[in-house]
Design a protein around this motif. Structure first.
Motif, PDB file in Angstrom:
ATOM      1  N   PHE A  43      -8.387   1.184  -2.944  1.00 43.80           N
ATOM      2  CA  PHE A  43      -7.102   0.706  -2.434  1.00 43.80           C
ATOM      3  C   PHE A  43      -6.084   1.841  -2.555  1.00 43.80           C
ATOM      4  O   PHE A  43      -5.446   2.006  -3.592  1.00 43.80           O
ATOM      5  CB  PHE A  43      -6.660  -0.546  -3.204  1.00 43.80           C
ATOM      6  N   PRO A  44      -5.925   2.640  -1.488  1.00 43.49           N
ATOM      7  CA  PRO A  44      -5.085   3.840  -1.551  1.00 43.49           C
ATOM      8  C   PRO A  44      -3.613   3.581  -1.869  1.00 43.49           C
ATOM      9  O   PRO A  44      -2.927   4.479  -2.350  1.00 43.49           O
ATOM     10  CB  PRO A  44      -5.238   4.471  -0.165  1.00 43.49           C
ATOM     11  N   ASN A  45      -3.118   2.369  -1.629  1.00 40.53           N
ATOM     12  CA  ASN A  45      -1.727   2.072  -1.957  1.00 40.53           C
ATOM     13  C   ASN A  45      -1.515   1.754  -3.433  1.00 40.53           C
ATOM     14  O   ASN A  45      -0.386   1.642  -3.887  1.00 40.53           O
ATOM     15  CB  ASN A  45      -1.209   0.911  -1.096  1.00 40.53           C
ATOM     16  N   ILE A  46      -2.594   1.613  -4.169  1.00 43.67           N
ATOM     17  CA  ILE A  46      -2.471   1.375  -5.609  1.00 43.67           C
ATOM     18  C   ILE A  46      -2.458   2.730  -6.309  1.00 43.67           C
ATOM     19  O   ILE A  46      -3.376   3.540  -6.164  1.00 43.67           O
ATOM     20  CB  ILE A  46      -3.587   0.448  -6.129  1.00 43.67           C
ATOM     21  N   LEU A  47      -1.392   2.974  -7.054  1.00 42.08           N
ATOM     22  CA  LEU A  47      -1.141   4.290  -7.652  1.00 42.08           C
ATOM     23  C   LEU A  47      -1.621   4.416  -9.088  1.00 42.08           C
ATOM     24  O   LEU A  47      -1.918   5.513  -9.547  1.00 42.08           O
ATOM     25  CB  LEU A  47       0.364   4.591  -7.607  1.00 42.08           C
ATOM     26  N   ASP A  48      -1.655   3.309  -9.823  1.00 43.42           N
ATOM     27  CA  ASP A  48      -2.006   3.370 -11.237  1.00 43.42           C
ATOM     28  C   ASP A  48      -2.517   1.999 -11.674  1.00 43.42           C
ATOM     29  O   ASP A  48      -2.144   0.979 -11.085  1.00 43.42           O
ATOM     30  CB  ASP A  48      -0.776   3.760 -12.069  1.00 43.42           C
ATOM     31  N   THR A  49      -3.362   1.980 -12.697  1.00 43.88           N
ATOM     32  CA  THR A  49      -3.893   0.728 -13.224  1.00 43.88           C
ATOM     33  C   THR A  49      -4.026   0.800 -14.739  1.00 43.88           C
ATOM     34  O   THR A  49      -4.086   1.888 -15.312  1.00 43.88           O
ATOM     35  CB  THR A  49      -5.294   0.401 -12.654  1.00 43.88           C
TER      36      THR A  49
END
Length: 185
Positions: free
Chosen positions: A109-115
């Protein structure tokens, strides 16, 4: 990593000359290839004991140091780290790591920047809760469907929580305790 590849995903490479790695299960038995367990290391580059102690301590099994990392060695002899011992738990007899879930989300998911993944005891069993930071609004059901289709239902997060930023300590490590206190109490 843009595509999930179970053969090399999260590999840290092969063991370097002068070092030895063994993987042990919860019962202290050495694991076979592709079997997840605690990573133990030995070699001439390793320290003998912790500072200001006289003896080898509980961090050692024979001459091997217990890293606290969980992982496995593949058939191709690549070492794979799936997370810390306290981030790995069982769901229906299958070992699950919040780190595997986090990295899968980041790579798909390229729009997710950090987890950041943590576990919480719910109804007598540990459940994964994944916090994430996204550039755009995202349907968490799409994330769950892709996780289920690729990793399996055992890896489904109990909750996916979109937050503004992932808190970190001065060292750069994830501040999981902050997330527990501020989002899960």
């Amino acid at each position: 990593i843009k595509k999930y590849n179970k053969n090399y995903y999260l590999s840290v490479g092969k063991v370097i000359r002068g070092m030895k790695i063994k993987i042990f299960d919860e019962m202290g038995k050495e694991c076979n290839k592709n079997q997840i367990g605690e990573i133990l290391v030995s070699g001439k580059f390793l320290f003998d004991k912790y500072f200001k102690t006289n003896d080898l301590d509980k961090s050692y099994k024979s001459k091997y140091f217990k890293t606290g990392d969980m992982g496995y060695i593949s058939n191709q002899n690549y070492v794979h780290i799936i997370g810390r011992k306290d981030d790995v738990f069982k769901v229906d007899g299958i070992k699950v790591s919040t780190l595997v879930i986090q990295n899968f989300i980041l790579s798909n998911f390229p729009n997710i920047l950090d987890t950041c993944g943590i576990t919480k005891l719910i109804d007598g069993s540990l459940k994964p809760i994944i916090f994430f930071v996204s550039k755009k609004q995202i349907d968490t059901m799409l994330i769950k469907l892709k996780i289920r289709d690729v990793l399996g239902s055992s890896h489904l997060p109990y909750k996916l929580i979109n937050i503004e930023n992932i808190p970190r300590l001065k060292s750069g490590k994830l501040n999981k305790e902050y997330l527990r206190i501020n989002y899960l109490t």
